[in-house]
Design a protein around this motif. Structure first.
Motif, mmCIF file in Angstrom:
data_model
loop_
_atom_site.group_PDB
_atom_site.id
_atom_site.type_symbol
_atom_site.label_atom_id
_atom_site.label_comp_id
_atom_site.label_asym_id
_atom_site.label_seq_id
_atom_site.Cartn_x
_atom_site.Cartn_y
_atom_site.Cartn_z
ATOM 1 N N ARG A 54 -11.720 17.433 59.344
ATOM 2 C CA ARG A 54 -13.037 17.883 58.880
ATOM 3 C C ARG A 54 -13.765 16.719 58.235
ATOM 4 O O ARG A 54 -13.151 15.789 57.723
ATOM 5 N N PHE A 69 -14.328 15.682 48.986
ATOM 6 C CA PHE A 69 -13.307 16.636 49.402
ATOM 7 C C PHE A 69 -13.294 16.700 50.914
ATOM 8 O O PHE A 69 -14.306 16.499 51.566
ATOM 9 N N CYS A 70 -12.128 17.011 51.455
ATOM 10 C CA CYS A 70 -12.000 17.220 52.891
ATOM 11 C C CYS A 70 -11.285 18.551 53.071
ATOM 12 O O CYS A 70 -10.070 18.644 52.875
ATOM 13 N N GLY A 71 -12.066 19.584 53.385
ATOM 14 C CA GLY A 71 -11.494 20.925 53.427
ATOM 15 C C GLY A 71 -11.066 21.318 52.026
ATOM 16 O O GLY A 71 -11.840 21.224 51.085
ATOM 17 N N ARG A 72 -9.818 21.698 51.873
ATOM 18 C CA ARG A 72 -9.291 22.069 50.555
ATOM 19 C C ARG A 72 -8.665 20.889 49.831
ATOM 20 O O ARG A 72 -8.160 21.035 48.726
ATOM 21 N N HIS A 73 -8.685 19.710 50.449
ATOM 22 C CA HIS A 73 -8.012 18.546 49.883
ATOM 23 C C HIS A 73 -8.989 17.640 49.146
ATOM 24 O O HIS A 73 -10.089 17.362 49.632
ATOM 25 N N LEU A 74 -8.590 17.161 48.005
ATOM 26 C CA LEU A 74 -9.359 16.186 47.264
ATOM 27 C C LEU A 74 -9.161 14.827 47.911
ATOM 28 O O LEU A 74 -8.039 14.420 48.194
#
Length: 152
Positions: A54, A69-74
């Protein structure tokens, strides 16, 4: 069988010692234009090589501070990106600001015009992501061909 076991143990050891590149690099700081923070914009990192990742996103606050952020990831996956900036209110048909500098940044770094690059190859915290100025600065002028050419 022995080779598979040795390979598995070596892979696990490399992962435990931190020798493997992280899956996400921290990316946080302040977005500026002409040395001033740019508040309330959405920052998008479009990967130069399209894959299944993403697009990392961030939104600046009133002081121009952001965290990607990338999706739910920091953070941001390793790679090279083209950075573009958008007015988050535009999705709802609104305009966040009418300030000329804000409008310039939104236009200059739009998805169709931006040439600003970011390479996620290390953790970056408390860094300034500098967008260019509207005025030409003589001290940053590119070298002329004569000056850049090697002498005989």
């Amino acid at each position: 069988m022995y080779r598979i076991l040795v390979s598995f143990v070596m892979a696990a050891a490399l992962q435990l010692c931190g020798c493997e590149a992280p899956k996400f690099y921290d990316c946080e700081g302040v977005l500026t234009h002409d040395g001033r923070p740019v508040p309330y914009v959405q920052i998008t990192f479009a990967p130069d090589i399209i894959d299944s990742v993403r697009m990392p996103l961030g939104v600046t606050d009133a002081e121009g501070r952001f965290e990607m952020f990338c999706g739910r990831h920091l953070g941001v996956p390793p790679g090279s990106y083209t950075v573009y900036v958008e007015d988050p209110g535009a999705a709802d048909g609104r305009q966040t600001s009418t300030d000329p500098d804000y409008l310039y940044v939104i236009d200059r770094y739009s998805p169709k015009k931006s040439d600003f690059k970011y390479v996620a190859d290390q953790h970056r915290q408390e860094f300034e992501m500098k967008l260019d100025t509207k005025e030409f600065i003589a001290s940053e002028a590119p070298e002329t061909e004569e000056a850049a050419a090697p002498s005989d």
